[in-house]
Scaffold this motif. Sequence first.
Motif, mmCIF file in Angstrom:
data_model
loop_
_atom_site.group_PDB
_atom_site.id
_atom_site.type_symbol
_atom_site.label_atom_id
_atom_site.label_comp_id
_atom_site.label_asym_id
_atom_site.label_seq_id
_atom_site.Cartn_x
_atom_site.Cartn_y
_atom_site.Cartn_z
ATOM 1 N N TYR A 25 0.826 -1.207 0.000
ATOM 2 C CA TYR A 25 0.000 0.000 0.000
ATOM 3 C C TYR A 25 0.862 1.259 0.000
ATOM 4 O O TYR A 25 0.610 2.197 -0.766
ATOM 5 C CB TYR A 25 -0.909 -0.009 1.232
ATOM 6 N N ILE A 26 1.886 1.280 0.846
ATOM 7 C CA ILE A 26 2.765 2.445 0.895
ATOM 8 C C ILE A 26 3.491 2.619 -0.435
ATOM 9 O O ILE A 26 3.619 3.736 -0.952
ATOM 10 C CB ILE A 26 3.770 2.317 2.056
ATOM 11 N N ALA A 27 3.960 1.513 -1.015
ATOM 12 C CA ALA A 27 4.646 1.582 -2.305
ATOM 13 C C ALA A 27 3.720 2.112 -3.392
ATOM 14 O O ALA A 27 4.114 2.940 -4.228
ATOM 15 C CB ALA A 27 5.181 0.207 -2.691
ATOM 16 N N ALA A 28 2.469 1.649 -3.394
ATOM 17 C CA ALA A 28 1.517 2.096 -4.407
ATOM 18 C C ALA A 28 1.150 3.567 -4.223
ATOM 19 O O ALA A 28 0.946 4.295 -5.201
ATOM 20 C CB ALA A 28 0.265 1.225 -4.362
ATOM 21 N N LEU A 29 1.054 4.016 -2.971
ATOM 22 C CA LEU A 29 0.780 5.435 -2.728
ATOM 23 C C LEU A 29 1.910 6.304 -3.287
ATOM 24 O O LEU A 29 1.657 7.372 -3.866
ATOM 25 C CB LEU A 29 0.622 5.701 -1.232
ATOM 26 N N ALA A 30 3.146 5.854 -3.101
ATOM 27 C CA ALA A 30 4.286 6.609 -3.628
ATOM 28 C C ALA A 30 4.193 6.748 -5.142
ATOM 29 O O ALA A 30 4.453 7.823 -5.700
ATOM 30 C CB ALA A 30 5.599 5.921 -3.242
ATOM 31 N N VAL A 31 3.801 5.677 -5.810
ATOM 32 C CA VAL A 31 3.643 5.722 -7.262
ATOM 33 C C VAL A 31 2.462 6.602 -7.644
ATOM 34 O O VAL A 31 2.530 7.396 -8.594
ATOM 35 C CB VAL A 31 3.455 4.300 -7.826
ATOM 36 N N ALA A 32 1.355 6.480 -6.904
ATOM 37 C CA ALA A 32 0.134 7.207 -7.234
ATOM 38 C C ALA A 32 0.312 8.715 -7.119
ATOM 39 O O ALA A 32 -0.306 9.469 -7.886
ATOM 40 C CB ALA A 32 -1.006 6.748 -6.324
ATOM 41 N N ILE A 33 1.129 9.176 -6.202
ATOM 42 C CA ILE A 33 1.380 10.615 -6.082
ATOM 43 C C ILE A 33 1.941 11.160 -7.387
ATOM 44 O O ILE A 33 1.532 12.220 -7.874
ATOM 45 C CB ILE A 33 2.346 10.901 -4.913
ATOM 46 N N GLY A 34 2.892 10.442 -7.975
ATOM 47 C CA GLY A 34 3.425 10.862 -9.265
ATOM 48 C C GLY A 34 2.398 10.748 -10.368
ATOM 49 O O GLY A 34 2.283 11.629 -11.229
ATOM 50 N N PHE A 35 1.612 9.659 -10.354
ATOM 51 C CA PHE A 35 0.588 9.458 -11.384
ATOM 52 C C PHE A 35 -0.417 10.606 -11.405
ATOM 53 O O PHE A 35 -0.934 10.966 -12.466
ATOM 54 C CB PHE A 35 -0.159 8.152 -11.132
ATOM 55 N N GLN A 36 -0.705 11.180 -10.245
ATOM 56 C CA GLN A 36 -1.683 12.266 -10.186
ATOM 57 C C GLN A 36 -1.233 13.464 -11.014
ATOM 58 O O GLN A 36 -2.054 14.274 -11.445
ATOM 59 C CB GLN A 36 -1.900 12.704 -8.730
ATOM 60 N N MET A 37 0.071 13.581 -11.239
ATOM 61 C CA MET A 37 0.591 14.687 -12.042
ATOM 62 C C MET A 37 1.182 14.175 -13.349
ATOM 63 O O MET A 37 2.014 14.844 -13.952
ATOM 64 C CB MET A 37 1.646 15.464 -11.249
ATOM 65 N N LYS A 38 0.757 12.972 -13.749
ATOM 66 C CA LYS A 38 1.240 12.360 -14.988
ATOM 67 C C LYS A 38 2.749 12.133 -14.959
ATOM 68 O O LYS A 38 3.411 12.206 -15.996
ATOM 69 C CB LYS A 38 0.871 13.213 -16.209
ATOM 70 N N LEU A 39 3.296 11.869 -13.779
ATOM 71 C CA LEU A 39 4.710 11.568 -13.622
ATOM 72 C C LEU A 39 4.848 10.090 -13.272
ATOM 73 O O LEU A 39 4.118 9.574 -12.422
ATOM 74 C CB LEU A 39 5.336 12.421 -12.517
#
Length: 363
Positions: free
Chosen positions: A63-77
């Motif tokens: 979950y923590i790993a996916a949140l880290a990825v999702a933060i970037g995804f929110q800005m298309k990063l």
Amino acid sequence: MTTAKIRSAVLAPALAVLVAALLCAVALLVSGDSPLQAFGVMISQLGSGTVAVDTVNSAAVYYIAALAVAIGFQMKLFNIGVEGQFRVAACMAAIVGGTLPLPPVLHTIVIIAVAALSGAAWVAVPALLKAYRGVSEVISTIMLNAVATGLIAYLISTDTFGQLEGNNITTPPIAPSGWFPGLTLGESGTLFGMILVAAVLGVGYWFLLGRTRFGFELKASGQSPTAAAAGGVNARRMVLIALLSSGAVAGLVGLPELLGRDHAYTLTSPSGYGFTGIAIALLGRNHPVGIALGALLWAYLDKSAVALDVVGIPREIVLIMQGLIVLSVVVAYEVVRRVDLRAEQRRVAEAAPVAPRPAGVTS
């Protein structure tokens, strides 16, 4: 929540899991194994031994790993360097925690802070290159994953901070004052205390990105930097904040196991969580609840592989199912999106007023 949103949030992932299960059943039949036996073993093993607790513990890490990825995804990063960031952070946190004597609570807080800062520092170079030179974060972060492996090997060697323990090399053990206490459930196992931190991160992610002006500006910068700049948003600043925040959260990925079980970083410490986080973020569509369900499903499938081995069914069927679920989710969401779009078009057409015929015009 509208019917269309409920259908998109519930129907698409359920359809994806069903399709993945059907395809895996076909793969089992082709290999000569029984799908009913395989799925029966996967379901029944959840109540045996420490499987349920182990599943939740693994899900917290995912979950923590996916949140880290999702933060970037929110800005298309696309921060594909979560793997390197969490490993470097876990190593640095273990070194500091094992060599720095501190009182309880403060010791744990310092270890968590070191991990977050190390993760953010490791992604700082890709963040600066992206913000000021437009360098693809995909290339720079994935290259740093390889650098992280070499740096960790140097840091835990016996010539630096490592020490030989049998056939393994480990950092100095973290004293009990630095541990994060968990919840003991008797023979069922012990839940990691860092599960609470994971939950807090999820709530913070939901509130910050979904209920604040900052979250709106962050997502707007990802959708259209030009339009965001015209609205007074500093897109360059948002790139830096998004990647540094992603790196800081990535730095916490290794802490549930480090502070709740291992208490040291070794050559055999777990890896691969960063890449798994990418799949789970996609599976959960960057929503904190969706990511939580995806993390639980992924962890459950991981534990199922061991049970399948016991009855002689190839554990690789679990890898096939995990891959099929991710692919099926992408297809299912697109199918549901098109169904919703056509339904919306029909509603608009039915609601549109019929223009009156000009006088004197007959059919």
